[in-house]
Motif scaffolding. Structure first.
Motif, PDB file in Angstrom:
ATOM      1  N   GLU A 199       0.834  -1.217   0.000  1.00  0.00           N
ATOM      2  CA  GLU A 199       0.000   0.000   0.000  1.00  0.00           C
ATOM      3  C   GLU A 199       0.864   1.261   0.000  1.00  0.00           C
ATOM      4  OE1 GLU A 199      -3.369  -0.118   2.552  1.00  0.00           O
ATOM      5  OE2 GLU A 199      -3.692   2.038   2.451  1.00  0.00           O
ATOM      6  N   MET A 200       1.957   1.227   0.754  1.00  0.00           N
ATOM      7  CA  MET A 200       2.843   2.404   0.777  1.00  0.00           C
ATOM      8  C   MET A 200       3.408   2.661  -0.618  1.00  0.00           C
ATOM      9  SD  MET A 200       5.204   2.053   4.144  1.00  0.00           S
ATOM     10  CE  MET A 200       4.620   1.318   5.633  1.00  0.00           C
ATOM     11  N   LEU A 201       3.717   1.588  -1.361  1.00  0.00           N
ATOM     12  CA  LEU A 201       4.367   1.729  -2.665  1.00  0.00           C
ATOM     13  C   LEU A 201       3.397   2.023  -3.805  1.00  0.00           C
ATOM     14  CD1 LEU A 201       6.887  -1.228  -2.320  1.00  0.00           C
ATOM     15  CD2 LEU A 201       7.489   1.194  -2.441  1.00  0.00           C
ATOM     16  N   THR A 202       2.139   1.610  -3.624  1.00  0.00           N
ATOM     17  CA  THR A 202       1.173   1.789  -4.723  1.00  0.00           C
ATOM     18  C   THR A 202       0.110   2.843  -4.420  1.00  0.00           C
ATOM     19  OG1 THR A 202      -0.297   0.094  -3.833  1.00  0.00           O
ATOM     20  CG2 THR A 202       1.381  -0.645  -5.411  1.00  0.00           C
ATOM     21  N   GLY A 203      -0.122   3.082  -3.146  1.00  0.00           N
ATOM     22  CA  GLY A 203      -1.182   4.026  -2.771  1.00  0.00           C
ATOM     23  C   GLY A 203      -2.543   3.351  -2.684  1.00  0.00           C
ATOM     24  N   PHE A 204      -2.596   2.061  -3.000  1.00  0.00           N
ATOM     25  CA  PHE A 204      -3.871   1.338  -2.926  1.00  0.00           C
ATOM     26  C   PHE A 204      -3.752   0.193  -1.939  1.00  0.00           C
ATOM     27  CE2 PHE A 204      -3.796   3.121  -7.188  1.00  0.00           C
ATOM     28  CZ  PHE A 204      -5.022   3.786  -7.196  1.00  0.00           C
ATOM     29  N   HIS A 205      -4.819  -0.009  -1.170  1.00  0.00           N
ATOM     30  CA  HIS A 205      -4.732  -1.162  -0.274  1.00  0.00           C
ATOM     31  C   HIS A 205      -5.054  -2.424  -1.070  1.00  0.00           C
ATOM     32  CE1 HIS A 205      -9.089  -1.456   0.202  1.00  0.00           C
ATOM     33  NE2 HIS A 205      -9.112  -0.148   0.400  1.00  0.00           N
ATOM     34  N   PRO A 206      -4.501  -3.564  -0.655  1.00  0.00           N
ATOM     35  CA  PRO A 206      -4.756  -4.793  -1.404  1.00  0.00           C
ATOM     36  C   PRO A 206      -6.259  -5.066  -1.513  1.00  0.00           C
ATOM     37  CG  PRO A 206      -3.131  -5.159   0.328  1.00  0.00           C
ATOM     38  CD  PRO A 206      -3.692  -3.805   0.540  1.00  0.00           C
ATOM     39  N   TRP A 207      -6.679  -5.627  -2.621  1.00  0.00           N
ATOM     40  CA  TRP A 207      -8.068  -6.014  -2.889  1.00  0.00           C
ATOM     41  C   TRP A 207      -8.991  -4.796  -2.885  1.00  0.00           C
ATOM     42  CZ3 TRP A 207      -6.461 -10.438  -4.275  1.00  0.00           C
ATOM     43  CH2 TRP A 207      -5.566 -11.163  -3.501  1.00  0.00           C
ATOM     44  N   SER A 208      -8.422  -3.666  -3.292  1.00  0.00           N
ATOM     45  CA  SER A 208      -9.173  -2.415  -3.317  1.00  0.00           C
ATOM     46  C   SER A 208     -10.497  -2.590  -4.076  1.00  0.00           C
ATOM     47  CB  SER A 208      -8.283  -1.395  -4.015  1.00  0.00           C
ATOM     48  OG  SER A 208      -8.791  -0.146  -3.878  1.00  0.00           O
ATOM     49  N   GLY A 209     -11.576  -2.115  -3.477  1.00  0.00           N
ATOM     50  CA  GLY A 209     -12.883  -2.147  -4.141  1.00  0.00           C
ATOM     51  C   GLY A 209     -13.631  -3.454  -3.961  1.00  0.00           C
ATOM     52  N   ARG A 210     -13.043  -4.422  -3.261  1.00  0.00           N
ATOM     53  CA  ARG A 210     -13.751  -5.702  -3.090  1.00  0.00           C
ATOM     54  C   ARG A 210     -14.376  -5.787  -1.698  1.00  0.00           C
ATOM     55  NH1 ARG A 210     -10.242 -10.528  -5.793  1.00  0.00           N
ATOM     56  NH2 ARG A 210      -9.036  -9.246  -7.245  1.00  0.00           N
ATOM     57  N   SER A 211     -15.476  -6.491  -1.627  1.00  0.00           N
ATOM     58  CA  SER A 211     -16.151  -6.662  -0.327  1.00  0.00           C
ATOM     59  C   SER A 211     -15.401  -7.712   0.487  1.00  0.00           C
ATOM     60  CB  SER A 211     -17.586  -7.126  -0.550  1.00  0.00           C
ATOM     61  OG  SER A 211     -17.561  -8.442  -1.065  1.00  0.00           O
ATOM     62  N   ALA A 212     -15.732  -7.803   1.773  1.00  0.00           N
ATOM     63  CA  ALA A 212     -15.072  -8.787   2.650  1.00  0.00           C
ATOM     64  C   ALA A 212     -15.280 -10.208   2.120  1.00  0.00           C
ATOM     65  CB  ALA A 212     -15.605  -8.656   4.070  1.00  0.00           C
ATOM     66  N   ASP A 213     -16.482 -10.489   1.624  1.00  0.00           N
ATOM     67  CA  ASP A 213     -16.761 -11.837   1.101  1.00  0.00           C
ATOM     68  C   ASP A 213     -15.911 -12.132  -0.123  1.00  0.00           C
ATOM     69  OD1 ASP A 213     -18.537 -12.377   3.040  1.00  0.00           O
ATOM     70  OD2 ASP A 213     -20.332 -11.977   1.841  1.00  0.00           O
ATOM     71  N   GLU A 214     -15.762 -11.121  -0.975  1.00  0.00           N
ATOM     72  CA  GLU A 214     -14.943 -11.324  -2.194  1.00  0.00           C
ATOM     73  C   GLU A 214     -13.479 -11.533  -1.818  1.00  0.00           C
ATOM     74  OE1 GLU A 214     -17.532  -8.720  -5.401  1.00  0.00           O
ATOM     75  OE2 GLU A 214     -16.081  -7.720  -4.114  1.00  0.00           O
ATOM     76  N   ILE A 215     -13.026 -10.774  -0.819  1.00  0.00           N
ATOM     77  CA  ILE A 215     -11.628 -10.929  -0.394  1.00  0.00           C
ATOM     78  C   ILE A 215     -11.435 -12.335   0.178  1.00  0.00           C
ATOM     79  CG2 ILE A 215      -9.800 -10.055   1.130  1.00  0.00           C
ATOM     80  CD1 ILE A 215     -11.174  -7.304   0.980  1.00  0.00           C
TER      81      ILE A 215
END
Ligand SMILES: Nc1ncnc2c1ncn2[C@@H]1O[C@H](COP(=O)(O)OP(=O)(O)OP(=O)(O)O)[C@@H](O)[C@H]1O
Length: 628
Positions: free
Chosen positions: A247-263
């Motif tokens: 996240e520090m390197l990309t600015g996006f948290h992993p699995w961005s935009g996905r719900s807990a179930d999808e993750i």
């Protein structure tokens, strides 16, 4: 009349009873003043405003007031207000907090905890207030991401903080940029640690939270259902650490935009991993890859990560690419052993250790061992993690030189990875588990289904259990009436036979049923407790019928294929027989006709035509006719 809510002992030296209603009615009995009391009277705290709301409660900016003589002073603090938990869990949580509080006193890289209080019936953890976090920084800076040197620097400071906690046997479990606080010197300080662990097992009015042990985007596979897919251990934090760096390197948290179930589906079921950005020093990329290994035993420890990050600070950034100057430990998954280097480096051999050839992962064949038993008599490069050892092997005169990745230490007859059975069963968890580590004094750590963390005890409490490996067929034992996990049945109602597809570090078997046709929405994998199953193989199947039934377990198409083949064969046979009968009738008819129509026929010519055809020809034609 005030009703007693909870009576808990915070420390040997500190006891208190809480009364519902006004928390200032708290009665404290301080038996001795030798220990720092974590209790802070609620009346001394004034909540100012809420800084944020997270999965595990709200964080408030507050002031803590102290009066001494004729003056009163106050200082700013951060207050983490945990969600409301059921009464009966209060004392358990307070006990856990007490242990956490005493262990983390004086640690440098983690947020200082001042104490605990209860405001409006909610447990509040009082901490040092910091001006911001890495998440705030990412939100502020242009491009929304950090440079590689900054990410490495924060990564090193964060790893040092985690390592301090791990040395006290505390797991963080909630690593994410908003919990990486930044102090006045722009140093990363680990905040909000241990909270998921404090809440683990607590009863919440919201049942969803009770089973969540972290924040979905940053959670390792075993963290989702630690009792089933665990254990959670130090390497669980390595996954969270990897997510923070990504996240520090990309600015996006992993699995961005996905719900807990999808993750959950991506991480736990499909074994997907967060994406690692390109252009990193190879050793950093490799260690991050290691952080996202599905099996926690294959991940690096935080100390490994720290070592790699520190060596990578010696790297120079040139022309958009990295040239490594340091000796970053690049440890890919070894093709010869199937284990990652991180796994192999967790146990370092010493002179005098008993060893044997390391089995490939998921192998049940000890008979293939080159070295069934040997003693380490020399280490070729004992300062290096990647070297050769000299072994004294029974029956061989000179010491044998073997690469240490090909060996595993055997202590009291046990090696990490062995399947063990507890001699005295404990109803809380499965009796069969997998050995994670064995110390030279016999202390063991074992993963069991039903336990969130590793079971710790002595090797003498175990006996060897049957081992399982991927690809084997298993079925529930006939005496298991209510299995721990759901298990499919065959058409006749008997337990179906499935094939082991994966083995979790606690011995939980992930089983697929290739013999059962599943449709899109249906679950294709099932879980099994190794103590409840038995192996199925051609050898163990009595009789031809059972052997045939086992053949059907290989794939659901076996039965329809065999039926189709049988029908085809029967049809061909029918046609062939019909054809033969028809032809012989026609021939008979023809010869009768000829005899009756041509009285001058040479009857010896008929005898010449009866020279038998080659035997092979007959066989060949029959073969075709019967479909063989
Ligand atoms: N000691 C602290 N000093 C200053 N700010 C803090 C402190 N602890 C947490 N915060 C900030 O408070 C905000 C909310 O934190 P909180 O931990 O409740 O939420 P979260 O990190 O999003 O979720 P979780 O509850 O899962 O940790 C975050 O922005 C965090 O950076």
């Amino acid at each position: 009349m005030a009703k007693q809510v909870v009576a808990a002992q915070l420390a040997e030296s500190f006891e208190f009873e809480l009364f519902e209603g006004d928390p200032d009615h708290l009665r404290t009995v301080v038996a001795s003043s030798s220990q720092i009391s974590p209790w802070i009277l609620p009346s001394k705290l004034k909540l100012r405003h809420r800084i944020g709301r997270g999965t595990f409660g709200d964080v408030w900016l507050a002031t803590q007031h102290q009066s001494a003589g004729d003056y009163e002073e106050y200082h700013e603090v951060a207050v983490k207000m945990l969600p409301l938990i059921k009464e009966e869990h209060m004392s358990v949580l307070l006990d856990k907090f007490d242990s956490l509080f005493s262990k983390c006193q004086g640690l440098g890289g983690v947020c200082s905890i001042f104490g605990i209080s209860i405001i409006s019936g909610k447990i509040c953890i009082i901490m040092k207030f910091y001006e911001g976090s890495v998440a705030d920084k990412l939100a502020r800076i242009k491009g929304g991401k950090l440079t590689i040197p900054d990410a490495l620097r924060y990564g090193i400071e964060l790893a040092q903080g985690i390592l301090e906690l791990h040395s006290k046997r505390i797991l963080v479990l909630n690593l994410k940029p908003s919990n990486i606080l930044i102090n006045e010197n722009d140093q990363a300080i680990l905040g909000d640690f241990g909270v998921p662990f404090l809440l683990l097992g607590s009863l919440f009015p919201n049942s969803d939270m009770a089973c969540r042990l972290g924040t979905p985007s940053y959670m390792a596979p075993e963290q989702w259902q630690p009792e089933v897919r665990g254990p959670i251990s130090f390497e669980t934090d390595s996954w969270g650490f990897g997510c923070c760096i990504v996240e520090m390197l990309t600015g996006f948290h992993p699995w961005s935009g996905r719900s807990a179930d999808e993750i959950y589906r991506s991480v736990v079921e499909k074994h997907e991993k967060p994406q690692i950005p390109n252009g990193l020093p190879s050793s950093v990329e490799n260690v991050l890859r290691g952080c996202f290994e599905y099996d926690l035993r294959n991940r690096p420890l935080i100390s490994d990560i720290l070592h790699v990050f520190k060596s990578s600070q010696n790297a120079v950034f040139s022309d958009g690419g990295w040239a490594s100057l340091g000796s970053g430990t690049v440890t890919e998954r070894s093709s010869s052993t199937g284990y990652t280097g991180w796994f192999l480096h967790k146990d370092r051999l010493l002179v005098g250790d008993m060893v044997r050839s390391r089995k490939p992962p998921n192998s049940c064949k000890p008979e293939n061992m080159t070295v069934p038993e040997g003693t380490v008599v020399g280490l070729e490069r004992d300062t290096d993690r990647d070297g050769f050892v000299l072994l004294r092997v029974h029956g061989i005169h000179d010491p044998v030189r073997v690469h240490l990745s090909a060996l595993e230490r055997v202590t009291f007859g046990l090696a990490a990875g062995d399947w063990l059975r507890l001699k005295e069963e404990d109803k809380k968890h499965s009796p069969v588990g997998i050995l994670h580590s064995i110390h030279r004094d016999g202390k063991v750590a074992v993963g069991f289904i039903g336990m969130e963390t590793l079971w710790e005890g002595n090797s003498s409490e175990f006996e060897m259990a049957e081992s399982y490996c991927v690809g084997q067929f298993v079925r529930l034992k006939s005496n298991v009436l209510s299995p721990r996990f759901k298990w499919p049945r065959k058409r006749g109602g008997a337990w179906a036979t499935g094939r082991i597809w994966w083995i979790l570090p606690n011995g939980c078997l992930i089983v697929k049923f290739p013999g059962i046709l599943t449709f899109k929405d249906e679950c294709s994998t099932f879980l099994a407790d190794p103590a409840e199953v038995e192996l199925v193989s051609f050898n163990t199947c009595p009789g031809v019928v059972k052997k045939y039934q086992h053949l059907e377990d290989f794939h659901w198409t076996v039965r329809p294929l065999l039926i189709a083949l049988g029908l085809f064969t029967a049809m061909k046979l029918g046609i062939f027989v019909g054809h033969k009968i028809g032809r012989s009738k026609v021939k008979k008819q023809q010869s009768n006709d000829i005899q009756s129509e041509s009285p001058h026929v040479d009857h010896n010519a008929g005898n010449r035509a009866w020279i038998p055809p080659k035997v092979g020809n007959i066989l060949f034609r029959e073969g075709v006719a019967t479909g063989r």
